[in-house]
Motif scaffolding. Structure first.
Motif, PDB file in Angstrom:
ATOM      1  N   TYR A  88       0.830  -1.206   0.000  1.00  0.00           N
ATOM      2  CA  TYR A  88       0.000   0.000   0.000  1.00  0.00           C
ATOM      3  C   TYR A  88       0.867   1.260   0.000  1.00  0.00           C
ATOM      4  O   TYR A  88       0.492   2.287  -0.581  1.00  0.00           O
ATOM      5  CB  TYR A  88      -0.903  -0.015   1.233  1.00  0.00           C
ATOM      6  N   CYS A  89       2.025   1.189   0.625  1.00  0.00           N
ATOM      7  CA  CYS A  89       2.895   2.362   0.767  1.00  0.00           C
ATOM      8  C   CYS A  89       3.999   2.417  -0.290  1.00  0.00           C
ATOM      9  O   CYS A  89       4.802   3.364  -0.281  1.00  0.00           O
ATOM     10  CB  CYS A  89       3.528   2.359   2.157  1.00  0.00           C
ATOM     11  N   THR A  90       4.063   1.434  -1.185  1.00  0.00           N
ATOM     12  CA  THR A  90       5.127   1.378  -2.187  1.00  0.00           C
ATOM     13  C   THR A  90       4.596   1.787  -3.554  1.00  0.00           C
ATOM     14  O   THR A  90       3.727   1.110  -4.112  1.00  0.00           O
ATOM     15  CB  THR A  90       5.719  -0.041  -2.274  1.00  0.00           C
ATOM     16  N   PRO A  91       5.090   2.892  -4.131  1.00  0.00           N
ATOM     17  CA  PRO A  91       4.642   3.303  -5.470  1.00  0.00           C
ATOM     18  C   PRO A  91       5.055   2.282  -6.526  1.00  0.00           C
ATOM     19  O   PRO A  91       6.110   1.641  -6.423  1.00  0.00           O
ATOM     20  CB  PRO A  91       5.362   4.634  -5.701  1.00  0.00           C
ATOM     21  N   LYS A  92       4.235   2.119  -7.542  1.00  0.00           N
ATOM     22  CA  LYS A  92       4.612   1.296  -8.683  1.00  0.00           C
ATOM     23  C   LYS A  92       5.821   1.925  -9.365  1.00  0.00           C
ATOM     24  O   LYS A  92       5.961   3.157  -9.415  1.00  0.00           O
ATOM     25  CB  LYS A  92       3.454   1.177  -9.666  1.00  0.00           C
ATOM     26  N   PRO A  93       6.702   1.113  -9.920  1.00  0.00           N
ATOM     27  CA  PRO A  93       7.935   1.659 -10.512  1.00  0.00           C
ATOM     28  C   PRO A  93       7.726   2.312 -11.879  1.00  0.00           C
ATOM     29  O   PRO A  93       8.693   2.825 -12.453  1.00  0.00           O
ATOM     30  CB  PRO A  93       8.825   0.423 -10.638  1.00  0.00           C
ATOM     31  N   ASP A  94       6.483   2.319 -12.369  1.00  0.00           N
ATOM     32  CA  ASP A  94       6.238   2.858 -13.709  1.00  0.00           C
ATOM     33  C   ASP A  94       6.018   4.366 -13.723  1.00  0.00           C
ATOM     34  O   ASP A  94       5.761   4.961 -14.781  1.00  0.00           O
ATOM     35  CB  ASP A  94       5.041   2.169 -14.365  1.00  0.00           C
ATOM     36  N   GLY A  95       6.092   5.007 -12.555  1.00  0.00           N
ATOM     37  CA  GLY A  95       5.919   6.448 -12.495  1.00  0.00           C
ATOM     38  C   GLY A  95       4.488   6.916 -12.646  1.00  0.00           C
ATOM     39  O   GLY A  95       4.237   8.114 -12.835  1.00  0.00           O
ATOM     40  N   SER A  96       3.533   6.009 -12.512  1.00  0.00           N
ATOM     41  CA  SER A  96       2.119   6.349 -12.707  1.00  0.00           C
ATOM     42  C   SER A  96       1.515   7.082 -11.526  1.00  0.00           C
ATOM     43  O   SER A  96       0.415   7.632 -11.623  1.00  0.00           O
ATOM     44  CB  SER A  96       1.310   5.071 -12.965  1.00  0.00           C
ATOM     45  N   GLY A  97       2.224   7.074 -10.393  1.00  0.00           N
ATOM     46  CA  GLY A  97       1.671   7.688  -9.191  1.00  0.00           C
ATOM     47  C   GLY A  97       0.734   6.780  -8.423  1.00  0.00           C
ATOM     48  O   GLY A  97       0.178   7.187  -7.398  1.00  0.00           O
ATOM     49  N   THR A  98       0.529   5.554  -8.903  1.00  0.00           N
ATOM     50  CA  THR A  98      -0.285   4.571  -8.197  1.00  0.00           C
ATOM     51  C   THR A  98       0.628   3.668  -7.374  1.00  0.00           C
ATOM     52  O   THR A  98       1.857   3.757  -7.449  1.00  0.00           O
ATOM     53  CB  THR A  98      -1.113   3.734  -9.180  1.00  0.00           C
ATOM     54  N   PHE A  99       0.017   2.796  -6.581  1.00  0.00           N
ATOM     55  CA  PHE A  99       0.760   1.987  -5.630  1.00  0.00           C
ATOM     56  C   PHE A  99       0.558   0.500  -5.911  1.00  0.00           C
ATOM     57  O   PHE A  99      -0.379   0.108  -6.606  1.00  0.00           O
ATOM     58  CB  PHE A  99       0.331   2.332  -4.206  1.00  0.00           C
ATOM     59  N   LEU A 100       1.442  -0.323  -5.346  1.00  0.00           N
ATOM     60  CA  LEU A 100       1.359  -1.764  -5.575  1.00  0.00           C
ATOM     61  C   LEU A 100       0.050  -2.341  -5.059  1.00  0.00           C
ATOM     62  O   LEU A 100      -0.471  -3.308  -5.626  1.00  0.00           O
ATOM     63  CB  LEU A 100       2.535  -2.479  -4.905  1.00  0.00           C
ATOM     64  N   ARG A 101      -0.477  -1.787  -3.990  1.00  0.00           N
ATOM     65  CA  ARG A 101      -1.798  -2.179  -3.488  1.00  0.00           C
ATOM     66  C   ARG A 101      -2.723  -0.991  -3.665  1.00  0.00           C
ATOM     67  O   ARG A 101      -2.450   0.110  -3.174  1.00  0.00           O
ATOM     68  CB  ARG A 101      -1.717  -2.596  -2.022  1.00  0.00           C
ATOM     69  N   GLU A 102      -3.800  -1.212  -4.379  1.00  0.00           N
ATOM     70  CA  GLU A 102      -4.697  -0.122  -4.757  1.00  0.00           C
ATOM     71  C   GLU A 102      -5.223   0.614  -3.534  1.00  0.00           C
ATOM     72  O   GLU A 102      -5.581   0.003  -2.525  1.00  0.00           O
ATOM     73  CB  GLU A 102      -5.871  -0.680  -5.564  1.00  0.00           C
ATOM     74  N   HIS A 103      -5.302   1.939  -3.628  1.00  0.00           N
ATOM     75  CA  HIS A 103      -5.818   2.758  -2.536  1.00  0.00           C
ATOM     76  C   HIS A 103      -7.337   2.878  -2.660  1.00  0.00           C
ATOM     77  O   HIS A 103      -7.879   3.937  -2.954  1.00  0.00           O
ATOM     78  CB  HIS A 103      -5.157   4.133  -2.549  1.00  0.00           C
ATOM     79  N   ASN A 104      -8.013   1.755  -2.410  1.00  0.00           N
ATOM     80  CA  ASN A 104      -9.476   1.757  -2.467  1.00  0.00           C
ATOM     81  C   ASN A 104     -10.044   1.682  -1.053  1.00  0.00           C
ATOM     82  O   ASN A 104      -9.315   1.448  -0.083  1.00  0.00           O
ATOM     83  CB  ASN A 104      -9.989   0.602  -3.349  1.00  0.00           C
ATOM     84  N   PRO A 105     -11.361   1.878  -0.895  1.00  0.00           N
ATOM     85  CA  PRO A 105     -11.936   1.909   0.461  1.00  0.00           C
ATOM     86  C   PRO A 105     -11.722   0.616   1.242  1.00  0.00           C
ATOM     87  O   PRO A 105     -11.497   0.662   2.459  1.00  0.00           O
ATOM     88  CB  PRO A 105     -13.419   2.171   0.199  1.00  0.00           C
ATOM     89  N   ARG A 106     -11.784  -0.522   0.585  1.00  0.00           N
ATOM     90  CA  ARG A 106     -11.614  -1.787   1.299  1.00  0.00           C
ATOM     91  C   ARG A 106     -10.208  -1.905   1.866  1.00  0.00           C
ATOM     92  O   ARG A 106     -10.019  -2.256   3.047  1.00  0.00           O
ATOM     93  CB  ARG A 106     -11.893  -2.963   0.371  1.00  0.00           C
TER      94      ARG A 106
END
Length: 325
Positions: A88-106
């Protein structure tokens, strides 16, 4: 034969932020503070993972455990909650600004206590994330084994051949977030265990309010016939599902840890009641501490057959109520 370094090991189950109960359990086991760190003159602790999430004293619990590990008074294996938090705290290495674990409500709901207690201390959080990433996934000692959820020998052997040990690196972590890769399968099996999909598209609502399409299963069941023979979780299966026979596909998805293998210590499964070994060589030491169950340890002294009289625990509800009177 080489001399054993410790008289024995104290294996402690899922803490989940119950820092006060952890202090009480360590004291009950004969550990005391020396230079600010809990230690024992003749024994060592092994934590089964899941120090984070759900409880009121996550940062305190992390410090207790990390200080013990850093000083050599304890060892630890990664739990699925540490892994989830790390992703959850690790950004994807593709520079997309998203994370390895999606920041969704669940996902946020599962991790919210950890995030609330760690986010105000960014330097601590960064140190803990680095420490979590370096945690072993499993420990194999001369006479026993330790893993958070399931010892799967074939996957472990392949992992050791790939990584040369029992720890992941950045590249492995990134690949583990991609479904159906070897890395994803290994982390799912070792840290979450075996599970089966509910038949006919059915959905269960667990006690903590989550909708689930899978249920956790035993990996030590000998010749199971029905769903009821393999379910291993606090939430019971619907009665009509429990009676259903296992299919050939179900059996392919199960795994068996033989009674002739080394003693194995696991956590993860939210057991209830009085602690008992699951088999003569498997002990689960997660007894739902954060749900006012028990924070449990097993005092291992190199025995080949595990015994109920080796469990030590703190009754979390009793201890909390006593402390707050």
């Amino acid at each position: 034969m080489t001399a054993r370094r410790y008289e024995g090991y104290d294996l402690i189950g899922d803490v989940h932020g119950c820092g006060l109960s952890l202090r009480m359990l360590l004291a009950r086991l004969g550990y005391s503070k020396k230079d600010g760190v809990y230690c024992h003159p003749k024994r060592q602790v092994i934590f089964i993972g899941d120090i984070v999430d759900r409880g009121p004293h996550i940062r305190e619990a992390l410090y207790i455990v990390k200080d013990m590990v850093d000083a050599g008074h304890a060892q630890i294996v990664m739990g699925n909650h540490e892994y989830n938090l790390l992703c959850y705290c690790t950004p994807k290495p593709d520079g997309s600004g998203t994370f390895l674990r999606e920041h969704n409500p669940r996902h946020r709901r599962i991790l919210q206590e950890s995030l609330q207690q760690l986010d105000p201390y960014p330097a601590d959080k960064a140190d803990f994330m680095a420490w979590i990433k370096a945690m072993p996934l499993f420990l194999e000692m001369e006479t026993f084994r330790v893993i958070h959820a399931c010892w799967h020998q074939e996957l472990i052997d392949e992992f050791k051949g790939m990584m040369g040990g029992n720890q992941i690196d950045d590249a492995f972590l990134y690949r583990s977030a991609e479904p159906d890769t070897f890395e994803w399968v290994l982390m799912d099996r070792l840290l979450r265990g075996t599970h089966l999909k509910l038949p006919n598209g059915e959905v269960m609502v667990s006690r903590d309010g989550f909708k689930r399409r899978y249920f956790r299963t035993k990996f030590w069941a000998n010749n199971p016939q029905r769903y009821s023979d393999v379910v291993f979780q606090p939430d019971p299966l619907p009665e009509h599902v429990a009676r259903m026979p296992l299919t050939d596909r179900n059996r392919q998805d199960l795994y068996h840890y033989a009674s002739t293998e080394k003693p194995l210590f696991i956590g993860h499964y939210w057991c209830e009641g009085d602690p008992l070994p699951l088999t003569n060589n498997i002990a689960c030491i997660d007894y739902s501490a954060v749900k006012y169950g028990k924070l449990v340890a097993y005092r291992y002294d190199y025995e080949k057959t595990l015994s109920a009289d080796k469990f030590v625990w703190v009754d979390v509800r009793t201890e909390v109520l006593t402390k707050t009177k």
